[in-house]
Design a protein around this motif. Sequence first.
Motif, PDB file in Angstrom:
ATOM      1  N   LEU A   3     -10.404   2.397  -5.639  1.00  0.00           N
ATOM      2  CA  LEU A   3     -10.784   0.990  -5.026  1.00  0.00           C
ATOM      3  C   LEU A   3     -11.520   1.211  -3.749  1.00  0.00           C
ATOM      4  CD1 LEU A   3      -6.994  -0.352  -4.945  1.00  0.00           C
ATOM      5  CD2 LEU A   3      -9.129  -1.193  -6.507  1.00  0.00           C
ATOM      6  N   VAL A   4     -11.410   2.314  -3.164  1.00  0.00           N
ATOM      7  CA  VAL A   4     -12.443   2.565  -1.904  1.00  0.00           C
ATOM      8  C   VAL A   4     -13.648   2.922  -2.278  1.00  0.00           C
ATOM      9  CG1 VAL A   4     -12.874   4.214  -0.075  1.00  0.00           C
ATOM     10  CG2 VAL A   4     -10.441   3.580  -0.359  1.00  0.00           C
ATOM     11  N   LEU A   5     -14.041   3.681  -3.408  1.00  0.00           N
ATOM     12  CA  LEU A   5     -15.427   3.936  -3.826  1.00  0.00           C
ATOM     13  C   LEU A   5     -16.033   2.470  -4.478  1.00  0.00           C
ATOM     14  CD1 LEU A   5     -14.942   7.173  -5.601  1.00  0.00           C
ATOM     15  CD2 LEU A   5     -16.170   6.856  -3.452  1.00  0.00           C
ATOM     16  N   ILE A   6     -15.206   1.720  -5.476  1.00  0.00           N
ATOM     17  CA  ILE A   6     -15.650   0.540  -5.620  1.00  0.00           C
ATOM     18  C   ILE A   6     -16.257  -0.426  -4.705  1.00  0.00           C
ATOM     19  CG2 ILE A   6     -15.137  -1.528  -7.189  1.00  0.00           C
ATOM     20  CD1 ILE A   6     -13.496   0.274  -9.001  1.00  0.00           C
ATOM     21  N   SER A   7     -15.095  -0.673  -3.751  1.00  0.00           N
ATOM     22  CA  SER A   7     -15.387  -1.263  -2.567  1.00  0.00           C
ATOM     23  C   SER A   7     -16.665  -1.146  -1.770  1.00  0.00           C
ATOM     24  CB  SER A   7     -14.225  -1.231  -1.435  1.00  0.00           C
ATOM     25  OG  SER A   7     -13.105  -1.776  -2.129  1.00  0.00           O
ATOM     26  N   ALA A   8     -16.986   0.323  -1.813  1.00  0.00           N
ATOM     27  CA  ALA A   8     -17.953   0.698  -0.931  1.00  0.00           C
ATOM     28  C   ALA A   8     -19.345   0.358  -1.782  1.00  0.00           C
ATOM     29  CB  ALA A   8     -18.054   2.167  -0.821  1.00  0.00           C
ATOM     30  N   ALA A   9     -19.166   0.603  -2.842  1.00  0.00           N
ATOM     31  CA  ALA A   9     -20.275   0.240  -3.806  1.00  0.00           C
ATOM     32  C   ALA A   9     -20.922  -1.110  -3.852  1.00  0.00           C
ATOM     33  CB  ALA A   9     -20.242   0.973  -5.326  1.00  0.00           C
ATOM     34  N   LEU A  10     -19.872  -1.985  -4.196  1.00  0.00           N
ATOM     35  CA  LEU A  10     -20.130  -3.349  -3.937  1.00  0.00           C
ATOM     36  C   LEU A  10     -20.448  -3.811  -2.646  1.00  0.00           C
ATOM     37  CD1 LEU A  10     -16.700  -4.573  -6.037  1.00  0.00           C
ATOM     38  CD2 LEU A  10     -19.376  -4.575  -6.942  1.00  0.00           C
ATOM     39  N   THR A  35       0.837  -1.094  -0.144  1.00  0.00           N
ATOM     40  CA  THR A  35      -0.122   0.024   0.037  1.00  0.00           C
ATOM     41  C   THR A  35       0.958   1.206  -0.212  1.00  0.00           C
ATOM     42  OG1 THR A  35      -1.656  -1.068   1.218  1.00  0.00           O
ATOM     43  CG2 THR A  35      -1.925   1.272   1.220  1.00  0.00           C
ATOM     44  N   GLU A  36       1.889   1.263   0.926  1.00  0.00           N
ATOM     45  CA  GLU A  36       2.744   2.443   0.822  1.00  0.00           C
ATOM     46  C   GLU A  36       3.435   2.838  -0.480  1.00  0.00           C
ATOM     47  OE1 GLU A  36       5.450   1.448   4.173  1.00  0.00           O
ATOM     48  OE2 GLU A  36       3.824   2.089   5.572  1.00  0.00           O
ATOM     49  N   THR A  37       3.763   1.672  -1.239  1.00  0.00           N
ATOM     50  CA  THR A  37       4.435   1.846  -2.219  1.00  0.00           C
ATOM     51  C   THR A  37       3.643   2.418  -3.463  1.00  0.00           C
ATOM     52  OG1 THR A  37       5.920  -0.256  -1.986  1.00  0.00           O
ATOM     53  CG2 THR A  37       5.931   0.366  -4.200  1.00  0.00           C
ATOM     54  N   LEU A  38       2.320   1.749  -3.510  1.00  0.00           N
ATOM     55  CA  LEU A  38       1.251   2.120  -4.256  1.00  0.00           C
ATOM     56  C   LEU A  38       1.203   3.784  -4.169  1.00  0.00           C
ATOM     57  CD1 LEU A  38      -0.854   1.590  -6.656  1.00  0.00           C
ATOM     58  CD2 LEU A  38      -2.460   0.902  -4.650  1.00  0.00           C
ATOM     59  N   VAL A  81      -5.729   5.880  -7.544  1.00  0.00           N
ATOM     60  CA  VAL A  81      -6.201   4.267  -7.671  1.00  0.00           C
ATOM     61  C   VAL A  81      -6.599   3.903  -6.251  1.00  0.00           C
ATOM     62  CG1 VAL A  81      -5.160   1.903  -7.864  1.00  0.00           C
ATOM     63  CG2 VAL A  81      -4.404   3.792  -9.386  1.00  0.00           C
ATOM     64  N   VAL A  82      -6.038   4.459  -5.208  1.00  0.00           N
ATOM     65  CA  VAL A  82      -6.393   3.914  -3.977  1.00  0.00           C
ATOM     66  C   VAL A  82      -7.828   4.431  -3.636  1.00  0.00           C
ATOM     67  CG1 VAL A  82      -6.116   4.231  -1.484  1.00  0.00           C
ATOM     68  CG2 VAL A  82      -4.144   3.791  -3.006  1.00  0.00           C
ATOM     69  N   PHE A  83      -8.295   5.731  -4.152  1.00  0.00           N
ATOM     70  CA  PHE A  83      -9.374   6.359  -4.071  1.00  0.00           C
ATOM     71  C   PHE A  83     -10.473   5.517  -4.599  1.00  0.00           C
ATOM     72  CE2 PHE A  83     -12.588   9.817  -4.954  1.00  0.00           C
ATOM     73  CZ  PHE A  83     -13.041   9.771  -3.543  1.00  0.00           C
TER      74      PHE A  83
END
Length: 726
Positions: A649-656, A633-636, A645-647
């Motif tokens: 992923l958070v939105l997609i995870s919340a929607a799913l 995560t730190e490297t990303l 990308v992290v943001f």
Amino acid sequence: VVVSSCRANTKLTTSLAFKPTKGRFNRRSEEYTASVSRLYQVSTGRSWRHEHFLYNEDSSTSSRRMPTVLTIHTMMLHAILLLGYAAASSTINESNEYTKYAKYPPYCSTPDEMEKRAVPPLQTSNDNDSSVLPQLIHVTALIRHGARTPWAGAPYYQCWDGYWDDPETGIWNCDLKTYMSPPATEKEHVVNNDGGIVEEEPDFLFEKRYDALTFDVSDGSAVRTGNELNGTCQLGQLLTRGYDQELRNGLHLRQAYFYDGNNTADEHAASDPRMRLWDLTATDTGGRNTQTVIGDTTKAIYQEPNLRYRADDEQRTLMSGQILLRGLFGPELLSSGDEEAAVIRLHTADYNKDVLVINGEVCPKVVDLQNAAYDSEEFKKWNETSAEVKLLREYAKDELGLDKIPPSMLDCLMTTACTDRSLPDTLNDYDGSLGPTSWEENAESNTDKGIYSNMFERMVNYVVKEHNFPLKYNQSALPKLGMGPLWKEIMANIDPILNNEESDSPPPKLALFSGHDTTIMPILATLGEDVWSGFEWAPYASMMLIEVYEVADADVDESEYQSGFAFRLIYNGDVLTSKMDGCSSELCDIENLLDQVLPFAKYEDRDCASVSPVTPPTDEKSEDLMTEMKSATETLIQSPGGVGVVFGLVLISAALGSVLTCFCTRRRYRKAYHYSDSLKLNELSMSGVGDDNYRESTDSIESAVSAYGATQRELEEKDRYENSLI
């Protein structure tokens, strides 16, 4: 050699045994003989004559026992062979020791380095007219084991990129073997030279080899095993180089404390009568004018109470102590007689409960003291703001492929260099020019040859400082608490001497403790601020000596030895006594030693309660997974566009998650509603049936519905609904 004697309903005693060999053990190959010859010459200064231990099958001697003139030599051979010069393949040629590099760190304890560590003779005047006449009466020796293999395997043992993939560094095969003797269940009858029958225990050994998990490799690549080190070596196993180092330590002690008449060289410390712990020319108590009774003259010099041998239960420490005693008592062990094995008692304990190192399981508070040291402003200032530390971390990432400098780095460097394995090009720059550095050392003082120069020594200095900081922090509070039990053991051998206590078991002349670097360094730290700097690591086969002298002073009132006893502190051949508080010369009144160590020489009554909450044990695999996830995560985040990308992923995870939660909730609600209707219908149907006649019963239905606590309006609605259902 580990020789165990165990019988039903008796104690288990672990001992080192030297026993005369019989003919069936004397057939050895020329390669085997060459290894033995080399050690024999080191220990005796004479060449080994091959014919001395060849068993002549055509001899006129009809018995299976060796002639006496040959047995002495076969006994020495057996004593050496017990500790394992067995032929075996090895990735590194042990016959070419210390030839790869132009210079080796003192840590490696090369033969030249070991020669510098002889016990120095007394410098105090040996004038017979002097009023002060010290006489050595006791020695406590603490040693570190000799050269060994790495103490862990992958992935916990991190060195540099490609370390475990390279057969030279990733596969460890060992020549040194452990031999075991099983307990005897019955005596065997042997015919002696006179035709008589004697009884003795069966004489046979088991050779322990770490080769059961050998893979069948048909592609010609290096053979690997399923062991931690991918070869036939045990984790942390003693190497043949370590064997030679500890044998030399034993010979140092013999040359310092054994007087054997004309066989004692003038340059040896034992040529001074004051240094003779054992005088083999004396027929009484040793020819010394002492009033204190030490040891037992009716027992062999290697038996208790003359000797106390203590080690923790690790192969490298057990064997190191055994080899040292082989070098110290070799001639006496070999002259013990044909009918009786020479047995040396060994005292040990469960490793996870032992106190030869600082043990957080036994005393949890030591963890608090260590954490307090690392949380201190002094350590953070060095560790977080030092330009040198920042540079080394960048170097580890850019050149070695490491996210951080692992604690195993020191061991990686030393086990590689000291066994003539290849270092990475950027670390292959040891020349000894830098040496140990102080806490104030910074990057600017190391850039004369370029920003990445002297990296071997600089890496070593960093790891040494990081590890040893808690040992020096807060007036060495951590080692004083952690090593208190060991100091209590040490003083238990010395106190009876000072108090002249009468006992059925007199105090020993020699007490040997075989431990680790993490035994010797904390012990040194407890002896005062100036005794040990903390910038140097204890090398292989390090040896610390506490010599106790009885002092006969004609002028007691003016004597600097008011207690009547003096001590001398020696570490790797250097006298450190004058660095202790209250001491100004090589001999010092022993009261100064007692004042220093007795306040914390404790075991049961130590304050070991931890003030920190106990953290439950964590599964190592889970911890490693979380560490990898955090690192990824730190490297990303640090990479270009990583935050987006992290943001995302958070939105997609919340929607799913929302969709899945809604679906599961609706499904559970429907099942629950259907179950409720069915349950009510069954209850209503049963309550509306009487005898064998089917008939409607409004009262029964209303009664059943009312049981669910419905209102009047709800009852009316339910009534219509239930009528339709019925």
